[in-house]
Design a protein around this motif. Structure first.
Motif, PDB file in Angstrom:
ATOM      1  N   ASP A   1       0.865  -1.356   0.077  1.00 29.58           N
ATOM      2  CA  ASP A   1       0.099   0.088  -0.159  1.00 29.58           C
ATOM      3  C   ASP A   1       0.827   1.213   0.017  1.00 29.58           C
ATOM      4  O   ASP A   1       0.790   1.908   0.947  1.00 29.58           O
ATOM      5  N   PHE A   2       1.414   1.235  -0.847  1.00 29.70           N
ATOM      6  CA  PHE A   2       2.423   2.729  -1.181  1.00 29.70           C
ATOM      7  C   PHE A   2       1.997   3.331  -2.436  1.00 29.70           C
ATOM      8  O   PHE A   2       1.453   2.973  -3.248  1.00 29.70           O
ATOM      9  N   ASP A   3       2.358   4.821  -2.402  1.00 31.06           N
ATOM     10  CA  ASP A   3       1.792   5.425  -3.707  1.00 31.06           C
ATOM     11  C   ASP A   3       2.521   4.956  -4.853  1.00 31.06           C
ATOM     12  O   ASP A   3       2.196   5.106  -5.867  1.00 31.06           O
ATOM     13  N   VAL A   4       4.007   4.865  -4.500  1.00 33.34           N
ATOM     14  CA  VAL A   4       4.976   4.650  -5.631  1.00 33.34           C
ATOM     15  C   VAL A   4       6.062   3.566  -4.938  1.00 33.34           C
ATOM     16  O   VAL A   4       6.090   3.299  -3.749  1.00 33.34           O
ATOM     17  N   VAL A   5       6.232   2.542  -5.801  1.00 35.89           N
ATOM     18  CA  VAL A   5       7.106   1.635  -5.642  1.00 35.89           C
ATOM     19  C   VAL A   5       8.022   1.728  -6.961  1.00 35.89           C
ATOM     20  O   VAL A   5       8.028   1.587  -7.954  1.00 35.89           O
ATOM     21  N   LEU A   6       9.616   1.670  -6.387  1.00 37.65           N
ATOM     22  CA  LEU A   6      10.442   2.051  -7.228  1.00 37.65           C
ATOM     23  C   LEU A   6      11.544   0.597  -6.950  1.00 37.65           C
ATOM     24  O   LEU A   6      11.849   0.656  -5.808  1.00 37.65           O
ATOM     25  N   PHE A   7      12.217   0.033  -7.958  1.00 38.65           N
ATOM     26  CA  PHE A   7      13.078  -1.232  -7.656  1.00 38.65           C
ATOM     27  C   PHE A   7      13.962  -1.451  -8.916  1.00 38.65           C
ATOM     28  O   PHE A   7      13.394  -1.305  -9.911  1.00 38.65           O
ATOM     29  N   GLU A   8      15.058  -2.040  -8.651  1.00 43.99           N
ATOM     30  CA  GLU A   8      16.026  -2.341  -9.351  1.00 43.99           C
ATOM     31  C   GLU A   8      15.627  -4.044  -9.544  1.00 43.99           C
ATOM     32  O   GLU A   8      15.566  -4.469  -8.547  1.00 43.99           O
ATOM     33  N   TYR A   9      15.725  -4.523 -10.765  1.00 39.03           N
ATOM     34  CA  TYR A   9      15.550  -6.209 -10.825  1.00 39.03           C
ATOM     35  C   TYR A   9      16.537  -6.831 -11.236  1.00 39.03           C
ATOM     36  O   TYR A   9      17.399  -5.987 -12.120  1.00 39.03           O
ATOM     37  N   HIS A  10      16.845  -7.950 -11.238  1.00 43.45           N
ATOM     38  CA  HIS A  10      18.320  -8.657 -11.483  1.00 43.45           C
ATOM     39  C   HIS A  10      17.776  -9.758 -12.677  1.00 43.45           C
ATOM     40  O   HIS A  10      18.820 -10.459 -13.052  1.00 43.45           O
TER      41      HIS A  10
ATOM     42  N   VAL B   1      18.712  -2.166 -18.273  1.00 42.84           N
ATOM     43  CA  VAL B   1      20.412  -2.131 -18.312  1.00 42.84           C
ATOM     44  C   VAL B   1      21.093  -3.155 -19.360  1.00 42.84           C
ATOM     45  O   VAL B   1      21.985  -2.655 -20.034  1.00 42.84           O
ATOM     46  N   CYS B   2      20.393  -4.358 -19.320  1.00 46.54           N
ATOM     47  CA  CYS B   2      20.916  -5.470 -20.153  1.00 46.54           C
ATOM     48  C   CYS B   2      19.688  -6.424 -20.104  1.00 46.54           C
ATOM     49  O   CYS B   2      18.968  -6.257 -19.129  1.00 46.54           O
ATOM     50  N   ARG B   3      19.826  -7.612 -20.503  1.00 52.51           N
ATOM     51  CA  ARG B   3      18.853  -8.482 -20.614  1.00 52.51           C
ATOM     52  C   ARG B   3      18.496  -9.021 -19.104  1.00 52.51           C
ATOM     53  O   ARG B   3      19.448  -9.328 -18.517  1.00 52.51           O
ATOM     54  N   GLY B   4      17.254  -8.825 -18.877  1.00 52.65           N
ATOM     55  CA  GLY B   4      17.061  -9.370 -17.370  1.00 52.65           C
ATOM     56  C   GLY B   4      17.299  -8.351 -16.155  1.00 52.65           C
ATOM     57  O   GLY B   4      17.041  -8.596 -15.060  1.00 52.65           O
ATOM     58  N   GLN B   5      17.767  -7.216 -16.527  1.00 48.24           N
ATOM     59  CA  GLN B   5      18.065  -6.491 -15.532  1.00 48.24           C
ATOM     60  C   GLN B   5      17.820  -4.967 -15.678  1.00 48.24           C
ATOM     61  O   GLN B   5      17.991  -4.496 -17.165  1.00 48.24           O
ATOM     62  N   GLY B   6      17.547  -4.062 -14.875  1.00 46.52           N
ATOM     63  CA  GLY B   6      16.852  -2.828 -14.866  1.00 46.52           C
ATOM     64  C   GLY B   6      16.250  -2.195 -13.711  1.00 46.52           C
ATOM     65  O   GLY B   6      16.224  -2.852 -12.599  1.00 46.52           O
ATOM     66  N   THR B   7      15.482  -1.072 -14.153  1.00 45.87           N
ATOM     67  CA  THR B   7      14.675  -0.393 -12.936  1.00 45.87           C
ATOM     68  C   THR B   7      13.396  -0.364 -13.404  1.00 45.87           C
ATOM     69  O   THR B   7      13.196  -0.042 -14.497  1.00 45.87           O
ATOM     70  N   LEU B   8      12.397  -0.150 -12.300  1.00 50.00           N
ATOM     71  CA  LEU B   8      11.024  -0.268 -12.615  1.00 50.00           C
ATOM     72  C   LEU B   8      10.476   0.976 -11.940  1.00 50.00           C
ATOM     73  O   LEU B   8      10.827   0.839 -10.665  1.00 50.00           O
ATOM     74  N   LYS B   9       9.414   1.673 -12.333  1.00 48.88           N
ATOM     75  CA  LYS B   9       8.797   2.609 -11.553  1.00 48.88           C
ATOM     76  C   LYS B   9       7.179   2.228 -11.539  1.00 48.88           C
ATOM     77  O   LYS B   9       6.804   2.297 -12.821  1.00 48.88           O
ATOM     78  N   TYR B  10       6.550   2.174 -10.490  1.00 41.86           N
ATOM     79  CA  TYR B  10       5.177   1.733 -10.454  1.00 41.86           C
ATOM     80  C   TYR B  10       4.702   2.834  -9.669  1.00 41.86           C
ATOM     81  O   TYR B  10       4.941   3.349  -8.693  1.00 41.86           O
ATOM     82  N   LEU B  11       3.262   3.303 -10.074  1.00 39.78           N
ATOM     83  CA  LEU B  11       2.542   4.368  -9.608  1.00 39.78           C
ATOM     84  C   LEU B  11       1.029   3.645  -9.220  1.00 39.78           C
ATOM     85  O   LEU B  11       0.263   3.015 -10.111  1.00 39.78           O
TER      86      LEU B  11
END
Length: 158
Positions: free
Chosen positions: A110-119, A142-152
């Motif tokens: 229950d956050f307004d925003v969720v940000l994370f890096e995935y691997h 960043v490369c296949r299977g890795q990066g950052t995501l921003k959810y609202l």
């Protein structure tokens, strides 16, 4: 944390860093806003996790998992359940592969925003499933299977 403190000057920021030398750097780097920061020298996730493997290339790569960027050398750390975190409007995670473990152990997301890096692509998709009440509003690969995501959260749509 410094950026967030400037963007939201009345906010309290909760920072979690289990690795002792990184924690010392965190305290040093945030000394200018220390009155608004809650420093937590432990990890969030599965309390059974104790061995944090140090990064091969930099101190930010420490992880409970080996994604190819970790050493065999590890430090013993304390890990607490996600339920120990206080309520917040923004959750920003840079947890080197523990994103799913953290999100799946929350009784309510229950956050307004969720940000994370995935691997891995699997972890990215599994987290996406947990965040059905959210819109993906930003992504950076960043490369296949890795990066950052921003959810609202969808409730924040105007």
């Amino acid at each position: 944390a410094v950026w967030a403190s400037q963007r939201w000057p009345k906010s309290v920021i909760h920072c979690y860093e289990p690795e002792p030398s990184n924690f010392a750097l965190l305290e040093q780097n945030l000394a200018v806003i220390a009155d608004r920061v809650e420093f937590n020298n432990f990890a969030i996730g599965n309390p059974e996790w104790k061995e944090l493997h140090l990064g091969k290339n930099n101190c930010g790569e420490a992880s409970f998992f080996n994604h190819g960027q970790q050493q065999d050398k590890a430090v013993i750390v304390e890990t607490k359940l996600p339920s120990t975190m206080p309520a917040a409007q923004i959750l920003k995670m840079d947890v080197e592969g523990a994103e799913l473990e953290i999100l799946s152990r929350l009784s309510v997301i229950d956050f307004d925003v969720v940000l994370f890096e995935y691997h891995t692509e699997y972890l990215r998709r599994a987290c996406d499933e947990l965040l059905k009440a959210y819109d993906l509003v930003g992504a950076n690969g960043v490369c296949r299977g890795q990066g950052t995501l921003k959810y609202l959260h969808k409730r924040t749509r105007g």
